[in-house]
Design a protein around this motif. Structure first.
Motif, short mmCIF file in Angstrom:
data_model
loop_
_atom_site.label_atom_id
_atom_site.label_comp_id
_atom_site.label_asym_id
_atom_site.label_seq_id
_atom_site.Cartn_x
_atom_site.Cartn_y
_atom_site.Cartn_z
N PRO A 210 -4.03 6.35 1.73
CA PRO A 210 -4.15 4.77 1.66
C PRO A 210 -3.30 4.13 2.86
CG PRO A 210 -3.60 5.27 -0.43
CD PRO A 210 -3.24 6.69 0.36
N ILE B 239 0.85 -1.41 -0.11
CA ILE B 239 -0.18 0.04 0.01
C ILE B 239 1.00 1.20 -0.14
CG2 ILE B 239 -1.94 1.16 1.19
CD1 ILE B 239 -2.35 -1.43 2.74
N ALA C 131 -5.75 2.18 5.94
CA ALA C 131 -5.50 0.86 6.03
C ALA C 131 -5.17 0.78 7.80
CB ALA C 131 -4.31 0.53 5.40
N ALA D 40 -6.00 -0.09 -5.01
CA ALA D 40 -5.82 0.45 -3.98
C ALA D 40 -5.42 2.01 -3.73
CB ALA D 40 -5.34 -0.51 -2.93
N ARG D 41 -4.27 2.30 -4.49
CA ARG D 41 -3.73 3.59 -4.47
C ARG D 41 -4.94 4.76 -4.99
NH1 ARG D 41 -1.24 5.98 -8.11
NH2 ARG D 41 -0.49 4.03 -9.08
N GLU E 125 -10.36 -0.48 1.68
CA GLU E 125 -10.11 -0.82 3.08
C GLU E 125 -11.66 -1.28 3.54
OE1 GLU E 125 -7.34 -1.98 4.11
OE2 GLU E 125 -6.21 -0.85 2.51
N GLU F 49 -2.15 -3.24 -5.77
CA GLU F 49 -1.67 -2.02 -5.14
C GLU F 49 -2.00 -0.97 -6.06
OE1 GLU F 49 0.61 1.81 -4.72
OE2 GLU F 49 0.81 0.24 -6.61
#
Length: 283
Positions: free
Chosen positions: A51, A46, A55, A177-178, A185, A174
């Motif tokens: 982010p 991450i 998390a 998620a970024r 999350e 990743e």
């Protein structure tokens, strides 16, 4: 075999540091043996301030947080306190140590791979809230940037989850998620072998399936999006696969006035979910 630590030697080093007035925080430590980053994997890496903070706040299991030297004192204090609260190892490192991670922005968290949910779990979570399920089904979206943008929209409107295909589609990695900026999350993502099959299962459970098409029989503003609903979005270049399109209970078109004939998939998804939220709030 675990690493043996010499307690006496550890105490001597700490005592020496105190006697010379040098704390560990003054000179950043260099992270060693960092795992190689692979864009094609679901690696639990991450990157970025927001982010990583989300998390930590969400309680996701993190193995370590690495922060490059030179970060703002306020941010360093915040993330160090969160790491202490969540019992996550915190390590300040030289910026060059994070070069293996694209777009690290000076902050990296190493975690277990992203865990996928089950479709049944997403439906159960909606029922527990007393809300009709609102899902997004991505049929072949290949760009993780689009997946990340969809996740952020889903979280923002309070939808209940996303369903993606196991093959031929962007995974929850990743990059996704970024781009989601912390939303990954909180939004459960289910990964299925067959999108068409899962749409049949959803319909059997009373969920209506809505697709988007520029020749849809009704506009987005005319459609009823208040009940149990799965919004299906096609791939960036090909749109909805024919088999998936046949599974849709109805199609909606998003009115356009410009010269191009379609919106980006994540933008289209945001417009549909925004209208669904408006209708569900009775606006």
């Amino acid at each position: 075999m675990g690493i043996k630590r010499d307690k006496n030697n550890f105490n001597k080093k700490n005592s020496a540091a105190r006697n010379t007035g040098r704390g560990r925080s003054e000179k950043p430590e260099t992270a060693r043996r960092l795992p190689r980053f692979s864009e094609k994997s679901d690696a639990g890496v991450i990157c970025g301030k927001n982010p990583v903070l989300e998390a930590l706040r969400s309680g996701r299991t993190l193995n370590k947080v690495l922060v490059a030297a030179g970060q703002e004192p306020g941010f360093l204090r915040q993330i160090r306190e969160l790491c202490r609260e969540k019992h996550v190892p915190f390590l300040q490192v030289e910026r060059s140590s994070l070069a293996a991670y694209p777009d690290n922005r000076g902050v990296v968290a190493l975690a277990a791979p992203f865990a996928y949910a089950e479709v049944e779990d997403i439906l159960a979570a909606a029922a527990a809230k007393g809300e009709p399920p609102l899902l997004v089904v991505l049929a072949g979206v290949e760009d993780p940037h689009n997946l990340g943008a969809v996740l952020r929209t889903v979280e923002g409107v309070g939808a209940h989850g996303v369903i993606i295909a196991k093959h031929g589609a962007a995974p929850l990695n990743e990059t996704a998620a970024r781009v989601a900026a912390g939303a990954a999350e909180y939004v459960p993502v289910a990964r299925v072998s067959s999108v068409a099959a899962v749409l049949d299962e959803l319909k059997q459970k009373g969920v209506w399936v809505c697709g988007t098409h520029q020749e849809g029989a009704q506009t987005l503003w005319q459609a009823d999006l208040t009940g149990p609903l799965a919004v299906v979005m096609g791939s960036e270049g090909r749109g909805l696969p024919p088999l998936v399109a046949k599974k849709c209970d109805f199609m909606v078109q998003i009115p356009m006035r410009g010269q191009i004939n379609s919106f980006n998939v994540s933008v289209s998804c945001a417009m549909v979910l925004g209208e669904a939220l408006r209708q569900r709030q009775g606006c």
